[in-house]
Structures are given as C-alpha cells and as structure tokens.
Scaffold this motif. Sequence first.
Motif, PDB file in Angstrom:
ATOM      1  N   LEU A  98       0.829  -1.201   0.000  1.00 40.79           N
ATOM      2  CA  LEU A  98       0.000   0.000   0.000  1.00 40.79           C
ATOM      3  C   LEU A  98       0.863   1.249   0.000  1.00 40.79           C
ATOM      4  O   LEU A  98       0.611   2.204  -0.733  1.00 40.79           O
ATOM      5  N   TRP A  99       1.916   1.239   0.822  1.00 41.46           N
ATOM      6  CA  TRP A  99       2.816   2.390   0.882  1.00 41.46           C
ATOM      7  C   TRP A  99       3.507   2.619  -0.467  1.00 41.46           C
ATOM      8  O   TRP A  99       3.639   3.743  -0.929  1.00 41.46           O
ATOM      9  N   GLU A 100       3.939   1.551  -1.100  1.00 42.30           N
ATOM     10  CA  GLU A 100       4.602   1.670  -2.399  1.00 42.30           C
ATOM     11  C   GLU A 100       3.623   2.077  -3.503  1.00 42.30           C
ATOM     12  O   GLU A 100       3.991   2.782  -4.441  1.00 42.30           O
ATOM     13  N   SER A 101       2.364   1.652  -3.392  1.00 42.96           N
ATOM     14  CA  SER A 101       1.383   1.995  -4.424  1.00 42.96           C
ATOM     15  C   SER A 101       1.012   3.470  -4.391  1.00 42.96           C
ATOM     16  O   SER A 101       0.528   4.005  -5.389  1.00 42.96           O
ATOM     17  N   ILE A 102       1.241   4.125  -3.278  1.00 45.44           N
ATOM     18  CA  ILE A 102       0.975   5.562  -3.193  1.00 45.44           C
ATOM     19  C   ILE A 102       1.894   6.305  -4.158  1.00 45.44           C
ATOM     20  O   ILE A 102       1.492   7.297  -4.770  1.00 45.44           O
ATOM     21  N   PHE A 103       3.105   5.836  -4.314  1.00 47.29           N
ATOM     22  CA  PHE A 103       4.092   6.502  -5.167  1.00 47.29           C
ATOM     23  C   PHE A 103       4.126   5.946  -6.582  1.00 47.29           C
ATOM     24  O   PHE A 103       4.946   6.358  -7.394  1.00 47.29           O
ATOM     25  N   THR A 104       3.224   5.005  -6.894  1.00 43.41           N
ATOM     26  CA  THR A 104       3.131   4.430  -8.225  1.00 43.41           C
ATOM     27  C   THR A 104       1.983   5.102  -8.960  1.00 43.41           C
ATOM     28  O   THR A 104       0.869   5.173  -8.425  1.00 43.41           O
ATOM     29  N   PRO A 105       2.200   5.618 -10.165  1.00 36.63           N
ATOM     30  CA  PRO A 105       1.096   6.249 -10.890  1.00 36.63           C
ATOM     31  C   PRO A 105       0.035   5.232 -11.283  1.00 36.63           C
ATOM     32  O   PRO A 105       0.339   4.083 -11.591  1.00 36.63           O
ATOM     33  N   GLY A 106      -1.200   5.656 -11.238  1.00 37.79           N
ATOM     34  CA  GLY A 106      -2.310   4.782 -11.622  1.00 37.79           C
ATOM     35  C   GLY A 106      -2.905   4.092 -10.414  1.00 37.79           C
ATOM     36  O   GLY A 106      -2.458   4.245  -9.275  1.00 37.79           O
ATOM     37  N   ALA A 107      -3.969   3.347 -10.682  1.00 38.80           N
ATOM     38  CA  ALA A 107      -4.679   2.632  -9.617  1.00 38.80           C
ATOM     39  C   ALA A 107      -4.137   1.214  -9.531  1.00 38.80           C
ATOM     40  O   ALA A 107      -4.377   0.396 -10.402  1.00 38.80           O
ATOM     41  N   THR A 108      -3.406   0.949  -8.475  1.00 35.69           N
ATOM     42  CA  THR A 108      -2.871  -0.393  -8.273  1.00 35.69           C
ATOM     43  C   THR A 108      -3.914  -1.243  -7.550  1.00 35.69           C
ATOM     44  O   THR A 108      -4.789  -0.707  -6.861  1.00 35.69           O
ATOM     45  N   PRO A 109      -3.852  -2.555  -7.694  1.00 36.68           N
ATOM     46  CA  PRO A 109      -4.825  -3.418  -7.008  1.00 36.68           C
ATOM     47  C   PRO A 109      -4.809  -3.241  -5.489  1.00 36.68           C
ATOM     48  O   PRO A 109      -5.861  -3.260  -4.847  1.00 36.68           O
TER      49      PRO A 109
END
Length: 166
Positions: free
Chosen positions: A8-19
């Motif tokens: 979740l923490w890493e998905s904040i910095f990833t563009p787009g909607a991650t699962p």
Amino acid sequence: MSQFVTDLWESIFTPGATPTLLIATNVSFAALQLVLFALLLATWSVHFVILSFLCGGLWWAINWFANEVRIFQEREEQEKRSKAGAAADADNEASSSSSAEETEVETVIARGRPPVTGSKEVEPLQKKGELKRRTAEAASEQSVGSKSSASTEDEWEKVSENEKDK
C-alpha cells in the motif's frame, strides 16, 4: 498483513490505480458505510442517510473510474501488440517477397509507404511583392531601437489625429 501495508505504501508513489490501493479504498468505504449506519441507528438523524448515499455514490464513481482506466490500458496494449505484429508481418512479407525482378516502387508499397510521384517540371512561384519598411518605423527604429514600440506609437498618433478631426 505487513506485506499489504508495504504494498500500500509503495502503491501511493506508483502512478495509476494499483490493485492494493483499490482494495484499501474499498475497505475504507465499507468501514465508513458501517460507521454511518451505526450513527443512523444511534441518532435516527436523516443526515446519516444522506451522507451514506453520498459515500456510496463516491465509492461507485471511484470503482467505475478505476475500471475505465483498466479497460483503456488493455485496449492500448492490444493496439500496440497488433501494430507490432502487423509491422513484423509486413517486414517478413517484404523480405520474403523481394527478388531480382522487384522494382523500387513495389518495395515501397509493400512496406506501407506511398510511392513518390510528381511532375518533373518545376512551377515557378509567383512573386507576391516584397515587404517594405514604413518610413516612420524606419526613422523611429534608429532612434529608439524597438520595432514594436515605434509602430504602436505611430498607430496611437494616427488614432489621436482622427479623433481630433471629428
């Protein structure tokens, strides 16, 4: 659970909607709906019904948007794959069909480019006329050094003279 928090923490910095981000969003909205329902039961206030509808609408809109983004990305990937496949097929056909009898035009057409055709005669361009400097602009340019300020001042002077004549 710690892996989920890390993702979740890493998905904040990833563009787009991650699962992972979508799962966290859905869990958060479900918890909010439960809290609003509990507050409705405790207070019998119509405000919590309205807030619950607003929350549900936002929840649906976020999931709809994430789904549309996913569909768009899949279409783009399909188009890239089909274009790459078509380009590879065209190159394979061009290389396999090339022979000593093939002309340059056939090769160009096989690769998807139109042949260059045209007249061997050159048409002369009509000379429209040359640009001439205005005398006031040329004189003011020597003294001021700016083309735009000189022409603007000249135009304002013309407008002022026309207003005085009226």
